[in-house]
Design an enzyme around this catalytic site. Structure first.
Site, PDB file in Angstrom:
ATOM      1  N   GLY A 131      -9.672 -24.781  51.035  1.00 21.04           N
ATOM      2  CA  GLY A 131     -10.461 -24.076  50.528  1.00 21.04           C
ATOM      3  C   GLY A 131     -11.255 -24.856  49.042  1.00 21.04           C
ATOM      4  O   GLY A 131     -12.077 -24.283  48.369  1.00 21.04           O
ATOM      5  N   CYS A 159     -26.613  -8.549  71.285  1.00 17.61           N
ATOM      6  CA  CYS A 159     -25.690  -9.474  70.674  1.00 17.61           C
ATOM      7  C   CYS A 159     -26.415 -10.672  69.939  1.00 17.61           C
ATOM      8  O   CYS A 159     -27.170 -11.142  70.485  1.00 17.61           O
ATOM      9  CB  CYS A 159     -24.771 -10.459  71.768  1.00 17.61           C
ATOM     10  SG  CYS A 159     -23.644  -9.127  72.803  1.00 17.61           S
ATOM     11  N   CYS A 213     -24.298  -3.569  72.739  1.00 16.51           N
ATOM     12  CA  CYS A 213     -25.311  -4.448  73.076  1.00 16.51           C
ATOM     13  C   CYS A 213     -26.293  -4.107  74.053  1.00 16.51           C
ATOM     14  O   CYS A 213     -25.787  -3.338  75.344  1.00 16.51           O
ATOM     15  CB  CYS A 213     -24.893  -5.748  73.343  1.00 16.51           C
ATOM     16  SG  CYS A 213     -26.151  -6.959  73.909  1.00 16.51           S
ATOM     17  N   CYS A 259     -25.930  -6.559  77.345  1.00 15.69           N
ATOM     18  CA  CYS A 259     -24.620  -6.755  77.957  1.00 15.69           C
ATOM     19  C   CYS A 259     -23.698  -5.748  77.859  1.00 15.69           C
ATOM     20  O   CYS A 259     -22.385  -5.712  78.300  1.00 15.69           O
ATOM     21  CB  CYS A 259     -24.081  -7.946  77.625  1.00 15.69           C
ATOM     22  SG  CYS A 259     -23.212  -7.982  75.971  1.00 15.69           S
ATOM     23  N   CYS A 265     -23.433 -13.322  75.256  1.00 17.70           N
ATOM     24  CA  CYS A 265     -24.059 -12.196  75.932  1.00 17.70           C
ATOM     25  C   CYS A 265     -24.287 -12.628  77.204  1.00 17.70           C
ATOM     26  O   CYS A 265     -24.115 -12.085  78.195  1.00 17.70           O
ATOM     27  CB  CYS A 265     -25.450 -11.808  75.023  1.00 17.70           C
ATOM     28  SG  CYS A 265     -26.155 -10.286  75.644  1.00 17.70           S
TER      29      CYS A 265
END
Lengths: 294, 262
Positions: A33, A267, A242, A245, A273
């Protein structure tokens, strides 16, 4: 030997530069970080197009790697296509669009839906690495705040959100605390992706070319999104699956279909997808497979 | 005004000097401050008042001398030997600093509520409801209406900004507050209200304060004791009423006689 095109060193950057960047990456991994400064190079693309990510990728890529590049989750948008083509040319590496096959995935603003595995590396393109930037403009001061772990200001931003909108309205670049120490900007990924960073098996590297910073989240590192006790962190939810899909519980893009308000949600991760459609999943706007039409 | 009865001072400053190159900022200043006591530092512009305040509050590094502070655990610590982390922690918990220009002490681009709540969040408060209710309570204490809590200080008048700055500083219940011309730049009626408010808060909370001002009336209203500075040195030191009613040094006499009588 014909010298029709200029000879590039493997993966475009010279070896000294790669060593310098690798040193920065190693330091970043050692201090999860923490933003490590590095001597960012001019790349054959404008700042803001992923020069940081490209330099990180160029420094870690080898001839045996399989590279996948996504832009907002998609493999087929300009930025993704050109970066993929760039590495195919200067490093002659195999490229792929399949998340599971890739060893290195360079991404702009998404984490793939498919869970990443040990051995995979996710390289983020970061525009503004400093999570405190819009709250405290002085770099000298923000560095001091990181050093002394003074992160009260980060919560001031979340407080402002709740005061103004009744809830935490930050939806992307949602600040996280890494391994209980450094507050980090996960780059402008939607906060939907924040939980995927937590204890991920993959190595996550972040490169900011213009701002000249590299930071990292090693595998199996705690990544906790900041919040309030009475306003806990939550991810976005979508009302419908979606349209192509039929996937639920994934991040969706809204696509405008006409100028009468018609729209669909699909998606954002195109590979995910496609894979689902190849396995026979159908959303309401998927149409019929070609065989059926014949 | 009552001075809290205690055996030991809160702050001990000895032979404090600050030089800017060969120029004197302040020289050889020594004083002690007891809990609940308000000390005024007066003098004309350039006399070293603000330099002294900045040195004692560790915002400036002193060239020589010592300053010891009795921490919440009752132990005296040398302020100039604290680590930066300790100093900054002290600054946002046990101390307050009220700037002359509220823009220096406030975050002008975040709401009043967040300005008050920042110190609470910095000391680990993570409950929005609690932060907000405390902010509302403090805005009330400094006479800012509750419905202004989500406004930015940019939308506030000078007097309101100054009161907001005071609330922001007092929310963590500091024991010592530094004030640099807290009423500077405000018109007299607003000044009067602010002074009234400050006097009430100082008494209610038992705050110790060091108030830098060039305005003797402010010093008279707020402070128990007073130091008069000239050319970086303290030339007279005593109870406020004594110094103002019976000034001994020629310069103090001049200062007192220069107050405009309406």
């Amino acid at each position: 030997m014909t010298a029709a095109i200029a000879h590039y060193n493997f993966a475009y950057l010279d070896e000294q530069t790669k060593r310098m960047i690798r040193r920065a990456i190693l330091k970043a991994i050692a201090i999860p970080g923490y933003q490590v400064p590095f001597a960012s190079r001019e790349m054959p693309m404008p700042y803001g197009w992923g020069t940081g990510g490209v330099q990180v990728t160029a420094s870690i890529i080898g001839p045996d790697d399989q590279l996948k590049v996504i832009d907002q989750g998609a493999d087929d948008t300009t930025n993704a296509v050109s970066i993929r083509a760039f590495f195919a040319k200067v490093a002659n590496v195999a490229t792929t669009t399949h998340t599971s096959e890739a060893t290195i995935i360079q991404t702009r603003h998404r984490i793939p839906e498919e869970t990443l595995k040990t051995g995979q590396i996710l390289v983020y393109q970061v525009p503004i690495p400093e999570p405190l930037r819009f709250l405290e403009p002085r770099e000298t001061e923000t560095r001091k705040m990181h050093a002394l772990e003074e992160y009260g200001l980060m919560h001031v931003k979340l407080y402002e959100d709740i005061a103004r909108h009744g809830r935490i309205a930050t939806t992307y670049a949602y600040p996280v605390k890494v391994e209980g120490r450094y507050v980090m900007d996960p780059s402008p990924t939607p906060k939907f992706d924040n939980p995927k960073m937590h204890r991920s098996q993959a190595l996550q590297l972040f490169g900011a070319g213009r701002e000249k910073r590299i930071y990292a989240v090693p595998p199996f590192t705690d990544v906790v999104s900041l919040d309030f006790e009475d306003h806990p962190f939550e991810i976005q939810h979508f009302d419908e699956p979606c349209a192509l899909c039929g996937a639920e519980g994934v991040y969706l893009d809204e696509v405008i279909l006409d100028d009468h308000g018609g729209h669909m949600f699909v998606c954002s991760d195109t590979d995910f997808c496609e894979d689902r459609r190849n396995h026979g999943h159908r959303g309401k706007l998927a149409g019929h497979p070609l065989e059926a039409a014949e | 005004m009552s001075i809290v009865d205690t055996d030991e001072p809160l702050l001990k400053v000895q032979n404090l000097s600050k030089y800017f190159g060969s120029r004197v900022g302040c020289a050889d200043v020594s004083f002690e401050l007891w809990p609940g006591e308000v000390l005024a530092v007066v003098g004309e512009s350039g006399s070293g008042k603000t330099t002294l305040l900045n040195c004692v509050s560790t915002r400036l590094e002193a060239s020589a001398g010592t300053a010891e502070y009795r921490m919440r655990d009752e132990k005296f610590r040398s302020l100039f030997d604290l680590s930066e982390a300790e100093r900054r922690f002290l600054m946002r918990t046990d101390w307050g600093f009220v700037h002359q220009n509220p823009a220096d002490g406030l975050r002008m681009t975040v709401s009043a509520g967040a300005n008050v709540g920042e110190r609470m969040m910095a000391t680990g408060d993570r409950h929005y409801g609690h932060i907000r209710s405390t902010a509302i309570e403090w805005l009330g204490r400094v006479e800012i209406a509750e419905d202004r809590i989500d406004d930015q200080p940019r939308a506030f008048s000078g007097g309101m900004r100054q009161r907001l700055q005071i609330a922001r500083n007092l929310v963590t219940h500091p024991r010592l507050v530094f004030m640099d011309e807290p009423t500077g730049g405000l018109d007299v009626s607003v000044q009067a209200r602010l002074l009234d408010l400050l006097r009430g808060l100082v008494t209610d909370l038992g705050l110790a304060a060091i108030v830098v001002t060039h305005d003797l009336a402010v010093a008279r209203l707020l402070s128990h004791r007073m130091m008069v500075m000239k050319d970086g040195r303290v030339i007279e030191h005593g109870l406020t009423d004594r110094v103002l009613d019976d000034p001994r040094e020629a310069y103090t006499q001049l200062l007192v006689s220069s107050i405009l009588q309406v």
